[in-house]
Design a protein around this motif. Structure first.
Motif, mmCIF file in Angstrom:
data_model
loop_
_atom_site.group_PDB
_atom_site.id
_atom_site.type_symbol
_atom_site.label_atom_id
_atom_site.label_comp_id
_atom_site.label_asym_id
_atom_site.label_seq_id
_atom_site.Cartn_x
_atom_site.Cartn_y
_atom_site.Cartn_z
ATOM 1 N N ILE A 230 0.805 -0.951 0.295
ATOM 2 C CA ILE A 230 0.165 -0.143 -0.230
ATOM 3 C C ILE A 230 0.865 1.434 -0.429
ATOM 4 N N ALA A 231 0.428 2.451 -0.672
ATOM 5 C CA ALA A 231 1.367 3.385 -0.658
ATOM 6 C C ALA A 231 0.037 4.019 -0.993
ATOM 7 N N MET A 233 -1.093 8.377 0.085
ATOM 8 C CA MET A 233 -1.219 10.095 -0.378
ATOM 9 C C MET A 233 -1.858 10.599 -0.046
ATOM 10 N N TYR A 234 -0.675 11.729 -0.056
ATOM 11 C CA TYR A 234 -1.346 13.548 0.450
ATOM 12 C C TYR A 234 -1.095 13.953 -0.534
ATOM 13 N N ALA A 235 -2.272 15.670 -0.397
ATOM 14 C CA ALA A 235 -1.595 16.504 -1.623
ATOM 15 C C ALA A 235 -0.481 16.238 -2.871
ATOM 16 N N GLY A 236 -0.640 15.242 -3.355
ATOM 17 C CA GLY A 236 0.501 15.260 -4.281
ATOM 18 C C GLY A 236 1.403 14.239 -4.125
ATOM 19 N N ARG A 237 1.428 13.845 -2.712
ATOM 20 C CA ARG A 237 2.481 12.889 -2.036
ATOM 21 C C ARG A 237 2.337 11.781 -1.742
ATOM 22 N N ILE A 238 3.189 10.590 -1.784
ATOM 23 C CA ILE A 238 3.774 9.389 -1.125
ATOM 24 C C ILE A 238 4.168 9.714 0.524
ATOM 25 N N VAL A 239 3.358 9.252 1.626
ATOM 26 C CA VAL A 239 3.250 9.993 2.721
ATOM 27 C C VAL A 239 3.457 8.464 3.184
ATOM 28 N N GLU A 240 3.766 7.379 2.823
ATOM 29 C CA GLU A 240 3.578 5.591 3.818
ATOM 30 C C GLU A 240 3.856 5.225 2.961
#
Length: 342
Positions: A230-231, A233-240
């Motif tokens: 699982i990746a 995403m938040y606001a266009g970025r991978i956060v975890e």
């Protein structure tokens, strides 16, 4: 490790003049992902986090005159961003295929579903006769378990139920034996029972055919059902990013914890309120200099507002982009119990 089927590095997608005041909107920022052959990667996050934009970049579906794309996107050794004309048309459907969220809009309403599948087969395999393509389409309908497949091949999209249309969409995506399957929230428009059926079918077909799959969803429960990794995403970025087990048992980014808490129905007691995440996602036309989640994060510190967090390796294959990965004991959000994995 063998060469990845999908290799995305430092992808950035910006739409011109899409902001409230005509500013450019950076929908995807510095995204790097890989998918191995036979692997399912789930992209999860709220609406507007950049999941579908990332997915559509793999097929070059964005309007060229209004979109600026930088970085590297390779699928099966092909430089996707360099494809044009006939080469791009050959790549779509043959190397990479897509299951769209709403098949009633994706399928052509003036042609039968069978005609659309046979057209795709003959377009990518010119040596196939009309009869052979029809036989392939029938076999595909049987494979995705559409009842009365001969009759359904002659049906128009509006003559099918939502679940049957989505199965037909899966058949169309598999028609030319792609290596990579993109699924853009394929169960969102379906009722709960049909959702489970479609998810199980997708996982079964993926394993039978050895497909690489990128599965986009806002439902972490659906991701757990089908994904290997699982990746978030938040606001266009991978956060975890990590395996399903890593993210469910040991989520380290506060946003991942919040998503998990929103699924905590079974462990709640009567009278307890469902955990909520205050605030709204940031304006992608005016992103803050630091962490985009900081304004909503109960663990935020001054450095979170000032500087982008680095990628912090937590375990093999498990990475979080957060200044506060040390705050593992914080009771900011409730997470799912480990038993939910069994």
């Amino acid at each position: 490790m063998s060469e990845a089927l999908v290799d995305i590095r430092n992808l950035q997608v910006t739409f011109a003049g899409s902001g409230a005041a005509g500013q450019p909107v950076r929908a995807v920022s510095d995204v790097s992902l890989s998918v191995q052959r036979g692997e399912v990667l789930a992209l999860i996050g709220e609406s507007g986090s950049g999941k579908s934009v990332t997915l559509r970049t793999l097929l070059k579906l964005h309007p060229e005159r209004r979109t600026t794309i930088t970085g590297q996107v390779q699928v099966a050794g092909t430089d996707v961003l360099a494809l044009k004309g006939r080469a791009l048309a050959d790549y779509r459907g043959k190397t990479t295929a897509m299951i769209f969220q709403e098949p009633l809009l994706a399928l052509d309403p003036v042609y039968t579903v069978g005609a659309q599948i046979t057209e795709a087969i003959r377009r990518h395999e010119p040596g196939v006769s009309a009869a052979q393509a029809q036989a392939r389409a029938l076999a595909l309908f049987e494979q995705v378990r559409i009842p009365s497949p001969e009759r359904r091949l002659a049906a128009y999209p509006h003559e099918m139920s939502g679940g049957m249309r989505q199965r037909a969409m899966i058949a169309l995506a598999l028609a030319c034996r792609p290596q990579l399957l993109l699924a853009d929230e394929p169960t969102t428009a379906l009722d709960a029972t049909v959702q489970i059926q479609v998810l199980l079918l997708l996982r079964e077909l993926q394993q039978q055919l050895g497909l690489g799959v990128i599965f986009v969803t806002h439902d972490i429960g659906a991701a757990v059902e089908v994904a290997d990794r699982i990746a978030v995403m938040y606001a266009g970025r991978i956060v975890e990013e990590g395996t399903v087990r890593q993210l469910i048992r040991s989520p380290r980014h506060p946003y991942t914890q919040a998503l998990l808490a929103s699924r905590q129905h079974g462990a709640m007691v009567r009278g307890q309120r469902l955990p909520t995440l205050g605030g709204s996602p940031p304006d992608l036309a005016a992103l803050p200099p630091g962490c985009a989640f900081a304004a909503r994060c109960p663990l935020a510190q001054s450095r979170c507002l000032e500087a982008l967090p680095p990628d912090v390796p937590l375990a093999p294959g498990h990475v979080a982009r957060c200044h506060r990965t040390d705050a593992t004991g914080a009771e900011s959000f409730v997470t799912l119990p480990a038993a939910s994995l069994e």
